[in-house]
Design an enzyme around this catalytic site. Structure first.
Site, PDB file in Angstrom:
ATOM      1  N   LYS A 101       0.882  -1.168   0.000  1.00 36.17           N
ATOM      2  CA  LYS A 101       0.000   0.000   0.000  1.00 36.17           C
ATOM      3  C   LYS A 101       0.917   1.214   0.000  1.00 36.17           C
ATOM      4  O   LYS A 101       1.619   1.476   0.968  1.00 36.17           O
ATOM      5  CB  LYS A 101      -0.918   0.018   1.212  1.00 36.17           C
ATOM      6  N   GLY A 162      -8.094   9.553   9.388  1.00 34.79           N
ATOM      7  CA  GLY A 162      -8.466   9.636  10.797  1.00 34.79           C
ATOM      8  C   GLY A 162      -9.463  10.719  11.142  1.00 34.79           C
ATOM      9  O   GLY A 162      -9.771  10.928  12.320  1.00 34.79           O
ATOM     10  N   ALA A 188      -9.633   6.110   3.878  1.00 38.24           N
ATOM     11  CA  ALA A 188      -9.411   7.275   4.754  1.00 38.24           C
ATOM     12  C   ALA A 188     -10.680   8.091   4.972  1.00 38.24           C
ATOM     13  O   ALA A 188     -11.419   8.386   4.043  1.00 38.24           O
ATOM     14  CB  ALA A 188      -8.301   8.179   4.234  1.00 38.24           C
ATOM     15  N   GLY A 189     -10.904   8.403   6.237  1.00 42.00           N
ATOM     16  CA  GLY A 189     -11.980   9.299   6.628  1.00 42.00           C
ATOM     17  C   GLY A 189     -13.317   8.655   6.906  1.00 42.00           C
ATOM     18  O   GLY A 189     -14.254   9.338   7.321  1.00 42.00           O
ATOM     19  N   ASN A 210      -9.774   1.985   9.536  1.00 39.52           N
ATOM     20  CA  ASN A 210      -8.901   1.747  10.679  1.00 39.52           C
ATOM     21  C   ASN A 210      -9.413   2.495  11.910  1.00 39.52           C
ATOM     22  O   ASN A 210      -9.953   1.914  12.842  1.00 39.52           O
ATOM     23  CB  ASN A 210      -7.470   2.151  10.351  1.00 39.52           C
ATOM     24  N   THR A 211      -9.282   3.821  11.908  1.00 43.32           N
ATOM     25  CA  THR A 211      -9.552   4.616  13.113  1.00 43.32           C
ATOM     26  C   THR A 211     -10.933   4.360  13.692  1.00 43.32           C
ATOM     27  O   THR A 211     -11.089   4.184  14.907  1.00 43.32           O
ATOM     28  CB  THR A 211      -9.379   6.107  12.802  1.00 43.32           C
TER      29      THR A 211
END
Length: 259
Positions: A101, A162, A188-189, A210-211
């Protein structure tokens, strides 16, 4: 039955990819991975012990079973193409899969990816035989150049890493999906399962989260929620969503009913 996700000739049942940062413990991370049904897991190379010396502060790989998950090393923290290429080659030399990645974000405040360095690094790594999954701004032109160069996917951001803001780049992502000849992974986001469902309903092939899972008060249940949201969004897309209209349309027409 939902179609499989195919990246670089490899099939995946799950369209949810998980990151491994920010979890309160390796055990919490492992439980969330299992609950999510994910088959691909990203690991920041700066958090992985590639030396073989048993670094207790970089032992994330000890808690991920490579027989259950495809390890996707990422170059998070790289400031330019040269650093990203060096990290990728180091991971391959240490025996990790030759999948990468590609992340290059020199701006520490917003962590936005550098398009010029990303394309340069991708071209080098693809020639080296890597399967490259580049993280990018939602830029349709860059996405096309990367797929033409041989990238295995394109991974446009929904909003900054995040931030949990969801998809703020809808129009650009729609264009990327329309023009794509490789899988599109929204990365992301995404801060809520509904964000993931929206990405899938738009026609994205997968999402990376993830976050939102790692910082949840119950990461295991949140992982399950994202799993269900991704499955529901994909099923809706494959089934054919109804088109919106400007006016109301009765669901039970009164044709001749009152005559």
């Amino acid at each position: 039955m939902s179609q499989s996700l195919v990246i670089a000739g490899r099939s995946f049942r799950s369209r949810l990819i998980l990151g491994t940062g920010k979890f309160s413990s390796p055990q919490a991370m492992g439980d969330a991975l299992d609950a999510s049904g994910a088959e691909m897991v990203t690991v920041a190379l700066r958090r992985a012990d590639l030396s073989g010396k048993g670094d207790a502060f970089a032992n994330i790989l000890d808690f991920i079973d490579p027989k259950k998950f495809l390890l996707l090393p990422n170059t998070s923290g790289a400031m330019n193409a040269a650093e990203a290429v060096r990290l990728a080659r180091l991971a391959a030399a240490a025996g990790l899969p030759k999948w990468i990645k590609l992340e290059i974000h020199p701006d520490p405040r917003y962590l936005l990816p550098d398009p010029v360095e990303t394309l340069q690094a991708a071209e080098i790594l693809i020639k080296d035989g890597f399967t490259v999954l580049p993280y990018i701004n939602a830029d349709p032109i860059l996405a096309k150049r990367l797929q033409d160069a041989g990238a295995a996917t394109v991974m446009p951001l929904g909003s900054p890493i995040g931030s949990n803001r969801g998809i703020q780049t809808r129009d650009q992502i729609r264009i990327i999906i329309e023009q794509a000849t490789v899988p599109v992974v929204v990365d992301a986001g995404l801060g809520a399962p509904s964000h993931a469902a929206e990405a899938m309903e738009m026609g994205a092939d997968a999402v990376l989260v993830n976050t939102a899972i790692a910082v949840a008060s119950d990461p295991l249940r949140m992982a399950v929620a994202f799993k269900m949201a991704v499955e529901a969004g994909r099923a809706a897309f494959e089934s054919g969503l109804a088109s919106p209209t400007e006016t109301a349309a009765p669901t039970s027409p009164l044709t001749a009913f009152l005559d």
